[in-house]
Scaffold this motif. Structure first.
Motif, PDB file in Angstrom:
ATOM      1  N   ASP A 665       0.868  -1.321  -0.185  1.00 46.46           N
ATOM      2  CA  ASP A 665      -0.074   0.009   0.044  1.00 46.46           C
ATOM      3  C   ASP A 665       0.710   1.210  -0.018  1.00 46.46           C
ATOM      4  O   ASP A 665       1.533   1.687   1.005  1.00 46.46           O
ATOM      5  CB  ASP A 665      -0.797  -0.125   1.312  1.00 46.46           C
ATOM      6  CG  ASP A 665      -1.761   1.399   1.337  1.00 46.46           C
ATOM      7  OD1 ASP A 665      -1.660   2.103   0.285  1.00 46.46           O
ATOM      8  OD2 ASP A 665      -2.509   1.263   2.455  1.00 46.46           O
ATOM      9  N   VAL A 674      -5.175  -8.033   1.237  1.00 50.68           N
ATOM     10  CA  VAL A 674      -6.225  -7.384   0.400  1.00 50.68           C
ATOM     11  C   VAL A 674      -6.977  -8.471  -0.390  1.00 50.68           C
ATOM     12  O   VAL A 674      -6.504  -9.323  -0.743  1.00 50.68           O
ATOM     13  CB  VAL A 674      -5.481  -6.406  -0.880  1.00 50.68           C
ATOM     14  CG1 VAL A 674      -6.374  -5.991  -1.897  1.00 50.68           C
ATOM     15  CG2 VAL A 674      -4.975  -5.209  -0.209  1.00 50.68           C
ATOM     16  N   ASP A 747     -10.732   0.207  -1.696  1.00 48.80           N
ATOM     17  CA  ASP A 747     -10.829   0.768  -0.131  1.00 48.80           C
ATOM     18  C   ASP A 747      -9.905  -0.009   0.701  1.00 48.80           C
ATOM     19  O   ASP A 747     -10.192  -1.325   1.312  1.00 48.80           O
ATOM     20  CB  ASP A 747     -12.411   0.498   0.252  1.00 48.80           C
ATOM     21  CG  ASP A 747     -12.749   1.208   1.619  1.00 48.80           C
ATOM     22  OD1 ASP A 747     -11.511   1.716   2.385  1.00 48.80           O
ATOM     23  OD2 ASP A 747     -13.693   1.084   2.004  1.00 48.80           O
ATOM     24  N   PHE A 748      -8.920   0.634   1.345  1.00 54.64           N
ATOM     25  CA  PHE A 748      -7.586   0.352   2.205  1.00 54.64           C
ATOM     26  C   PHE A 748      -7.971   0.704   3.669  1.00 54.64           C
ATOM     27  O   PHE A 748      -7.011   0.786   4.276  1.00 54.64           O
ATOM     28  CB  PHE A 748      -6.395   0.372   1.382  1.00 54.64           C
ATOM     29  CG  PHE A 748      -6.016  -0.247   0.353  1.00 54.64           C
ATOM     30  CD1 PHE A 748      -6.995  -1.324  -0.325  1.00 54.64           C
ATOM     31  CD2 PHE A 748      -4.829  -0.019  -0.349  1.00 54.64           C
ATOM     32  CE1 PHE A 748      -6.438  -1.910  -1.431  1.00 54.64           C
ATOM     33  CE2 PHE A 748      -4.649  -0.496  -1.619  1.00 54.64           C
ATOM     34  CZ  PHE A 748      -5.257  -1.530  -1.916  1.00 54.64           C
ATOM     35  N   SER A 749      -9.157   1.108   3.861  1.00 53.38           N
ATOM     36  CA  SER A 749      -9.475   1.733   5.207  1.00 53.38           C
ATOM     37  C   SER A 749      -9.629   0.702   6.194  1.00 53.38           C
ATOM     38  O   SER A 749     -10.374   0.989   7.352  1.00 53.38           O
ATOM     39  CB  SER A 749     -10.443   2.679   5.171  1.00 53.38           C
ATOM     40  OG  SER A 749     -11.882   2.267   4.671  1.00 53.38           O
ATOM     41  N   ASN A 750      -9.464  -0.680   5.615  1.00 57.76           N
ATOM     42  CA  ASN A 750      -9.864  -1.637   6.685  1.00 57.76           C
ATOM     43  C   ASN A 750     -11.202  -1.658   7.181  1.00 57.76           C
ATOM     44  O   ASN A 750     -11.438  -1.839   8.388  1.00 57.76           O
ATOM     45  CB  ASN A 750      -8.694  -1.801   7.932  1.00 57.76           C
ATOM     46  CG  ASN A 750      -8.572  -3.038   8.522  1.00 57.76           C
ATOM     47  OD1 ASN A 750      -9.064  -4.099   7.832  1.00 57.76           O
ATOM     48  ND2 ASN A 750      -8.530  -3.097   9.857  1.00 57.76           N
ATOM     49  N   ASN A 755      -9.777  -4.902   3.468  1.00 59.15           N
ATOM     50  CA  ASN A 755      -9.540  -4.102   2.248  1.00 59.15           C
ATOM     51  C   ASN A 755      -9.933  -5.015   1.244  1.00 59.15           C
ATOM     52  O   ASN A 755      -9.558  -6.093   1.108  1.00 59.15           O
ATOM     53  CB  ASN A 755      -7.844  -4.003   2.415  1.00 59.15           C
ATOM     54  CG  ASN A 755      -7.603  -3.402   3.825  1.00 59.15           C
ATOM     55  OD1 ASN A 755      -8.023  -2.261   4.154  1.00 59.15           O
ATOM     56  ND2 ASN A 755      -6.533  -3.835   4.529  1.00 59.15           N
ATOM     57  N   THR A 756     -10.577  -4.167   0.237  1.00 55.44           N
ATOM     58  CA  THR A 756     -10.661  -4.626  -0.923  1.00 55.44           C
ATOM     59  C   THR A 756     -10.383  -3.726  -2.256  1.00 55.44           C
ATOM     60  O   THR A 756     -10.106  -2.805  -1.928  1.00 55.44           O
ATOM     61  CB  THR A 756     -12.541  -4.454  -0.959  1.00 55.44           C
ATOM     62  OG1 THR A 756     -12.803  -3.281  -0.812  1.00 55.44           O
ATOM     63  CG2 THR A 756     -13.097  -5.466   0.037  1.00 55.44           C
TER      64      THR A 756
END
Length: 941
Positions: A665, A674, A747-750, A755-756
């Motif tokens: 990331d 991810v 969307d890496f905001s958990n 994360n997707t």
């Protein structure tokens, strides 16, 4: 329209001074929605009439049309035969200008046809072919007149809606190798009813091509064909120059597997096994590099297993019933059902080059176990073609149901005649793809990991044993039936798709007034369309949460719950829909007409299209024709803005999910877990094309009656073309603000669920192609005093450039014009010579395309090669030459009686074989079937 117009590829139908009689049911050759005679077309167009279609004597009309030089990259039964997962096996679809079938609009009587694949392309094999009286191929400025998606052009099939009588065709064929036996039977009937107040037209047809399956293991192709030599391009890894980076070699041998198994690494490397499982020394070839050698033992080669032509069966029925309303209108309905089945074999076996076998495995011969002990190893690397497991088979079944209800005719408005056509249409296409004789990877891995327990050979994993695991011996070719059924269950992968298309449309045209130069014509109308698809796949491919396990696919803890368990053919579930609204206006406006200056006409159109997925967009065209004072000389030109909407597959492709445990990331400078999903992108927008055509034509001049010639230059540029990006590219282009739209894909905001990242297509690429078409014909009546006529015709397309720009940082545009591994050779022509009289006809046809290269990104050299330069992306190769080909076809007919005609045809008379290349063959250009004989009888009453 080209000067060949109605002469192209068939006997002359209309000369320029023979104006067609307009009737309420006539469909006029124009290349636009404005009605005019054939030679008034404002855009380049080629027309094939009934006689052209019949003289080519093909069981499927698709083949005849695909031979036109302007069609490049069309699919068919020789294409996609190596594929398991594409879903396009046996699909016959057109591609104009080489830009792909998805950018070519195919119509039936000017109306859309439901797609036979989720990419929206119809299957021509499903069309009612015997009643087709003409095919119009429009290559410029078609989108504003015909509708969205006509970026490359339009192929419009025109049926004989008021056929009278009975006609039929029965024919058979076979290759010189004794395979691909084919049979076709066609029958049509038409009659007037109620004293001419109604008309009924019916047709039915059946065709079967046995196809050409796989050949022998090694180098032997089906039927004894001998052109395959396992040519390969080997990457030496040398980018510093001197010697070429890629070596093109014949009789390439993989050093990593053999037909019945090969130890391919470690101290035991080179021990192979025969069918009985006995060890032998593998015969390596010479000059081994990068895992390949030249020559040696080639018995494990899998390439010869692919079908050279898919087997195909098709059946369709068609009916049209029209009732006259007064003398100037007709209420009509058409119904047709089409069914196509195809089958193909992708390759031999199911190659596994990177296995690990335990030395203690009880299937390992004692001598090899002893060698393991001597070398102090407990396992060895192993590769096998898995010849004992048999060959995978792919079966495709497409069924189309289509109905149209319409009202067409003419009426007077303020003293002027206006023509109209209003219709509603519904089409459903159901496609089933079923794969048999194919591995479940995880079961295979468990089955080959065998141990001896209580005197019996069993699977090592107790969980696998408890769920039916049977030990599989892949040392040699002795496989138990129980093990075979465990790793290759009776019920394999499947994909069942249903597509629907609903259309309502209206087209109105007329000439409401005259100006100083003649009648001013208008056409206007609109169309509403709804496209929908849904697809269901088997549980082992799609995942248990998408298709629950049960029945023929019982739950198995060994298998991955998310699917993807098959060796190939891991289909997924999905669905999607969109709607389109379109309205257009077109005019044909005369600017001047006089004996001294000739006649100049302006043709212009505009179309507004509103997509439910992306909003509104305009298409337009502006063109004109000038019939000069010089006898028969015409100048024409058109420039247009055309659009193509993303299709159902690009928007809503069924997602495939995998986990990336250590994805970098750049926003946090950390590696994160991810969940990657690969599928469609509902945020795609339409592609936009600019198409310009300039031409000159000389048609039937008084000083040489019967002679026609034309030259048309084209330039087609497509922006915002759809292409796929990788996961790393998507995140990187967002991070660097190169393509902001990619930021919507992850969307890496958990968030809840993790994360997707959505890997999909984006509008980032562009395509530019330019070239010119030349067409000519000459008809000589009573040549040398002989009764009848001699007709000479020629069509040629020259592709100057075909540049694809990915539009991404670090990429270089590529020009594929002249690459004979693709679909756009520099030159392609079709020439025909025919003689006919009242008793018989003779026909000779030449199909040719020019010499080319494997790739324009290669530099051919054998010594003193330059180093690789990333700025040009050109790499060095030892050979970069791919010859073109000339195919000669001959045929003829004899009128047995007034009602019966016998005919014959020989395709590829000289039995020309494909040329040397490193991808097996390119069936988009090169015939891989060989000489084919056909004969049949036509009748008409």
């Amino acid at each position: 329209m080209t000067v060949l117009s109605v002469l192209a590829l068939g006997a002359p139908a209309l000369a320029q001074d023979q104006q067609p009689t307009q009737t309420k049911d006539s469909i006029v050759v124009t290349g636009s929605r404005i009605q005019a005679d054939g030679f008034s077309a404002p855009v380049p167009m080629t027309v094939l009439d009934t006689e052209a279609i019949e003289s080519n004597a093909q069981p499927n009309i698709f083949t005849t049309i695909a031979q036109l030089p302007s069609l490049q990259g069309s699919s068919g039964t020789q294409v996609n035969t190596y594929s398991t997962s594409s879903g396009q096996q046996g699909l016959s679809a057109f591609s104009l200008r080489g830009v792909g079938a998805i950018r070519t609009l195919t119509l039936l009587d000017g109306q859309r046809v439901v797609g036979a694949n989720v990419n929206g392309t119809p299957d021509i094999s499903l069309f009612p072919q015997l009643l087709i009286k003409r095919v119009d191929v429009v290559t410029g400025g078609a989108g504003a007149s015909y509708g969205s998606d006509a970026v490359g052009g339009v192929v419009n099939f025109i049926t004989d809606t008021h056929f009278e009588g009975i006609k039929g065709n029965v024919a058979g064929g076979i290759t010189t190798y004794g395979d691909n036996a084919s049979v076709v039977g066609q029958l049509a009937y038409g009659t007037s009813l109620f004293n001419g107040g109604a008309h009924l037209t019916l047709s039915t047809e059946y065709q079967r091509d046995e196809g050409i399956g796989g050949g022998e293991w090694g180098l032997g192709l089906a039927g004894g064909r001998d052109w395959f030599n396992e040519t390969a391009s080997i990457d030496t890894g040398n980018t510093a120059g001197g010697a070429p980076q890629f070596l093109v070699i014949d009789r390439a041998q993989s050093a990593n597997w053999a037909k019945y198994g090969l130890i391919n690494g470690g101290p035991l490397r080179g021990i192979a096994f025969d069918e009985t499982g006995s060890p032998r020394q593998f015969e390596y070839g010479t000059d081994c590099i990068s895992g390949f050698c030249q020559g040696g033992d080639l018995s494990g080669n899998v390439s010869t297993g692919r079908s050279l032509q898919s087997g195909l069966q098709r059946f369709n029925t068609y009916g049209r019933f029209g009732v006259n309303i007064g003398s100037r209108a007709e209420l009509y309905t058409t119904l047709n059902f089409g069914w196509v089945q195809s089958n193909n074999q992708p390759v031999h076996g199911q190659n596994k080059p990177s296995l690990t076998i335990q030395c203690a495995n009880p299937f390992v011969p004692a001598s090899v176990q002893a060698a393991c002990a001597d070398e102090g190893i407990t396992s060895f690397s192993y590769g096998t073609s898995n010849a004992a497991l048999g060959n995978t088979q792919v079966h495709t079944d497409r069924r189309q149901y289509r109905g149209v209800l319409g009202l067409k005719g003419s009426l007077d408005v303020a003293g002027d005649e206006w023509s109209y056509d209003l219709y509603v249409q519904h089409g459903t296409n159901k496609t089933k793809v079923d794969v048999s004789n194919i591995l479940l990877n995880r079961r295979f891995e468990q089955a080959i990991n065998a141990v001896e327990l209580n005197g019996a050979i069993v699977c090592a994993d107790p969980v696998a044993r408890a769920n039916g695991c049977q030990p599989l011996n892949i040392i040699g070719g002795q496989v138990s039936e129980a093990a075979l059924r465990y790793v290759q269950p009776d019920f394999g992968p499947y994909q069942h798709t249903r597509q629907t298309q609903d259309v309502a449309g209206v087209n109105i045209s007329g000439s409401p007034f005259d100006n100083w130069a003649g009648p001013v014509s208008f056409a206007f109308g609109g169309e509403w369309r709804h496209e929908f698809y849904t697809v269901e796949a088997d549980p082992y491919g799609a995942g248990f949460s998408n298709t629950p396990a049960g029945g023929n696919y019982p739950a198995d803890p060994i298998l991955g719950a998310d699917g993807g368990n098959w060796y190939a053919g891991n289909y997924k579930n999905g669905s999607g829909a969109y709607s389109v609204k379109e309205a257009y206006l077109e005019t044909d406006f005369p600017l001047f007409a006089s004996d001294g200056a000739g006649e100049l006409r302006l043709n212009a159109a505009a179309r507004i299209t509103d997509y439910s997925t992306s909003g509104s967009i305009w298409a337009w065209k502006v063109g004109g024709t000038w019939d000069t004072p010089i006898d028969g000389l015409r100048l024409r030109g058109v420039t247009s803005r055309d659009v193509r909407a993303p299709n159902l597959s690009e928007l809503y492709a069924a997602p495939v999910t995998i986990t990336l445990p250590n994805f970098f990331d750049p926003f946090t400078n950390q590696s994160i877990l991810v969940i990657q999903s690969t599928g469609g992108n509902p945020n795609l927008k339409p592609e936009i094309a600019r198409n310009t055509n300039l031409g000159v034509a000389l048609a039937n001049p008084g000083w040489l009656p019967g002679f026609n010639i034309s030259f048309d230059y084209y330039n087609l540029e497509i922006d915002d073309a759809v292409q796929s990006l990788t996961a790393n590219q998507i995140v990187d282009f967002c991070f660097r603000n190169v393509i902001p739209a990619t930021c919507q894909a992850f969307d890496f905001s958990n968030p809840p669920g993790g994360n997707t990242l959505q890997v999909a297509s984006f509008n980032t690429a562009s395509i530019k192609t330019s070239g010119f078409d030349i067409e000519a014909s000459y008809r000589w009546l009573d040549p040398l005093g002989l009764p009848g006529s001699l007709t000479l015709r020629g069509l040629a397309t020259h592709v100057i450039e075909f540049v694809t720009d990915q539009g991404l940082p670090g990429t270089v545009p590529t020009d594929t014009a002249g690459e004979n591994l693709g679909a756009t050779p520099n030159w392609k022509y079709l020439a025909i010579q025919s003689y006919e009289n009242d008793l018989f006809s003779l026909f000779v046809q030449e199909r040719w395309f020019s010499d080319g290269v494997f790739s324009n990104n290669y530099i051919e050299c054998t010594a003193n090669c330059p180093a690789f330069d990333p700025a040009t992306n050109k790499r060095t190769i030892s050979s970069n030459y791919m010859p073109g080909a000339l195919y000669i076809d001959v045929g003829g007919s004899y009128n047995l009686t007034e009602n019966f005609t016998a005919y014959f045809k020989v395709d590829n008379l000289t039995d020309k074989s494909p040329v040397r290349n490193y991808i097996f063959n390119n069936p988009a250009l090169y015939d891989q079937v060989g000489r084919t004989y056909r004969a049949g009888v036509r009748f008409k009453f």
